[in-house]
Scaffold this active site. Structure first.
Site, short mmCIF file in Angstrom:
data_model
loop_
_atom_site.label_atom_id
_atom_site.label_comp_id
_atom_site.label_asym_id
_atom_site.label_seq_id
_atom_site.Cartn_x
_atom_site.Cartn_y
_atom_site.Cartn_z
N ASP A 68 0.85 -1.18 0.16
CA ASP A 68 0.03 0.22 0.04
C ASP A 68 0.83 1.29 0.01
O ASP A 68 1.97 1.23 0.41
CB ASP A 68 -0.96 -0.06 1.16
CG ASP A 68 -0.19 0.04 2.55
OD1 ASP A 68 0.80 -0.99 2.61
OD2 ASP A 68 -0.40 0.69 3.38
N GLU A 133 -0.17 -0.77 5.80
CA GLU A 133 0.79 -0.52 6.60
C GLU A 133 0.90 1.01 6.99
O GLU A 133 1.14 1.59 8.06
CB GLU A 133 2.43 -0.79 6.23
CG GLU A 133 3.42 -0.58 7.37
CD GLU A 133 4.01 0.92 7.20
OE1 GLU A 133 4.66 1.26 8.00
OE2 GLU A 133 3.86 1.83 6.12
#
EC number: 3.5.1.18
Length: 375
Positions: A68, A133
C-alpha cells in the site's frame, strides 16, 4: 538493456494501491514467487490483503514489506502522473517508488537469483507482505504475526524493506525503533458565561499547571542505542467558538516516543500521578501502537553490514530514530529485525522518486544477505 528490478517496480507503481487496497500488487509478487517454488498462504483479515510465503525449511529469514501507498496529493504538481512510473535523469518517479515498491521488487528479484544459484538452500526463505501499513495497520502484519505465533511458526531473522537510507543506499540501517504511546485526555470542568466565572469551572485554567509540568519532565536520557524519550502535544481543543462561553471540557492529545529505558506502564503511572497531584477531574484513553525493540549485533546485523560494505563500500550507521514500522510487530516473534531500504528523502511527498541504480544495488544486497543466512 532491461532491468528486472526496475520493470517490476514500474509494474507495481502502475497499480494505485492506496491503503488498504492492494489492486493486484501481491498477485504480481505471488506469481513470481510461486514459479521458483514458494508455497503461498493468503492471510487476509477484514479489508486487508496479506500473504505469507516460504521456501525450504529450518532457520528462517523473512523479507517483510507493504504494497500500500499514501495518497498522491495534488496530482497537478507531479512532473508526471503519480501512478505512471517515469525515469528522468536516472531517477524513477512514482508514488511508492521509495516507500516501498522498489524494495518489494528488489526482494523478489533477489529471491529469484538466489534460488537459481542455490536451488537446495539449507534454510527457509520467507515473505510477509501486507496491504495496510500506511493507514490503520490493524489487519495487516500484526494479525499475520499473531496467527503465525499461534501455530508456533519459526522466524529467526527478518529484513523489512522500509526506506532507511538518507543520502545513499545503505548509509543508515534501522536495527530498532522507539515505542509509541498516545494519550487522549479530557479534563472536565463546568461550562458557563465568561462574565460569571464563579458559576463555572474553566478546565483550561485548571489544566494549565498540569500541562506546564508535563512538558517540563525529563523522562529519561536515552542510552547507547536510543535517544531520550520525547513527549509532544499533538492536539488541544476547548470551547464552543464563542468568546463569551467558558468551556466545559478540554481535550489534549499527546504522544510519547519512548526508549527501552521506560515501559508504557511507567509512563502511564507517572501521568496519572501528575493528574491526581493537580486534583483534576478527567477521563483518559491510552493507545499503545508499538513497544520499543532493538536488534543487537548478531548474525542478521552482521550480514546486512557485510552486504552494504561489499557493494557500496561504506560502513552503515545503526540507528533507532524515526517513526514506527511493522518491525515492531515482527519483533514479538523473537526474531532479529533490521530495516534496509532506499533513500527516504522524497517518501510521502509530491514527486516521490528513487535512484534506479539504487534499486539494482539493493537487490544485490538482499541477495547477499540471503546467501549469508540461508544458503
Amino acid at each position: 538493456m532491461s532491468c528486472p528490478v526496475i520493470e517490476l517496480t514500474q509494474q507495481l507503481i502502475r497499480r494505485p494501491s492506496l491503503s488498504p487496497d492492494d489492486v493486484g500488487c501481491q498477485a504480481l509478487m505471488i506469481e513470481r514467487l510461486r514459479k521458483i517454488g514458494f508455497t503461498i498462504e493468503h492471510m487476509d483479515f477484514g479489508d486487508t490483503q496479506n500473504f505469507w510465503a516460504w521456501r525450504g525449511r529450518g532457520e528462517t529469514l523473512a523479507f517483510a514489506g507493504h504494497t500500500d501507498v499514501v495518497p498522491a496529493g495534488d496530482v497537478d504538481r507531479w512532473i508526471n502522473p503519480p501512478f505512471e512510473p517515469t525515469i528522468r535523469d536516472g531517477m524513477l518517479f512514482g508514488r511508492g517508488a521509495a516507500d516501498m515498491k522498489g524494495s518489494l521488487a528488489a526482494m523478489v528479484v533477489a529471491a529469484e537469483r538466489f534460488v537459481a544459484q542455490h536451488p537446495h538452500h539449507r534454510g527457509r526463505l520467507a515473505f510477509l507482505i501486507t496491504s495496510d501499513e500506511e493507514a490503520s495497520a490493524k489487519n495487516g502484519t500484526v494479525k499475520v504475526v499473531e496467527a503465525l505465533m499461534a501455530r508456533n511458526e519459526r522466524l529467526d531473522y527478518c529484513l523489512v524493506g522500509e526506506p532507511s537510507s538518507t543520502e545513499i543506499v545503505g548509509d543508515v540501517v534501522k536495527n530498532g525503533r522507539r515505542g509509541s504511546l498516545t494519550c487522549n485526555l479530557t479534563i472536565h470542568g463546568v461550562q458557563g458565561h465568561v462574565a460569571y466565572p464563579h458559576l463555572a469551572d474553566n478546565p483550561v485554567h485548571r489544566a494549565a499547571p498540569f500541562l506546564n509540568e508535563l512538558v517540563a519532565i525529563e523522562w529519561d536520557r536515552g542510552n547507547d542505542f536510543f535517544p531520550a524519550t520525547s513527549m509532544q502535544i499533538a492536539n488541544i481543543q476547548a470551547g464552543t467558538g464563542s468568546n463569551n462561553v467558558i468551556p466545559g471540557e478540554l481535550f489534549v492529545q499527546f504522544n510519547f516516543r519512548f526508549s527501552t529505558e521506560l515501559t508504557d506502564e511507567m509512563i502511564k503511572e507517572r501521568v496519572h500521578a501528575l493528574l491526581e497531584k493537580h486534583q483534576l477531574r478527567y477521563t483518559v484513553d491510552w493507545w499503545l501502537s508499538g513497544q520499543p525493540f532493538l536488534t543487537a549485533r548478531g548474525k542478521l546485523v552482521d550480514a546486512v553490514v557485510n552486504a552494504i560494505e561489499h557493494y557500496n563500500e561504506i560502513k552503515p550507521q545503526l540507528l533507532t530514530t524515526g517513526g514506527t514500522s511493522d518491525g515492531r510487530f515482527i519483533a514479538r516473534m523473537g526474531a532479529q529485525v533490521v530495516e534496509l531500504g532506499p533513500v527516504n528523502a522524497t517518501i510521502h511527498k509530491i514527486n516521490e522518486c528513487v535512484n534506479a541504480a539504487d534499486l539494482q544495488l539493493l537487490a544485490r544486497m538482499y541477495q547477499r544477505i540471503m546467501e549469508q543466512l540461508v544458503a
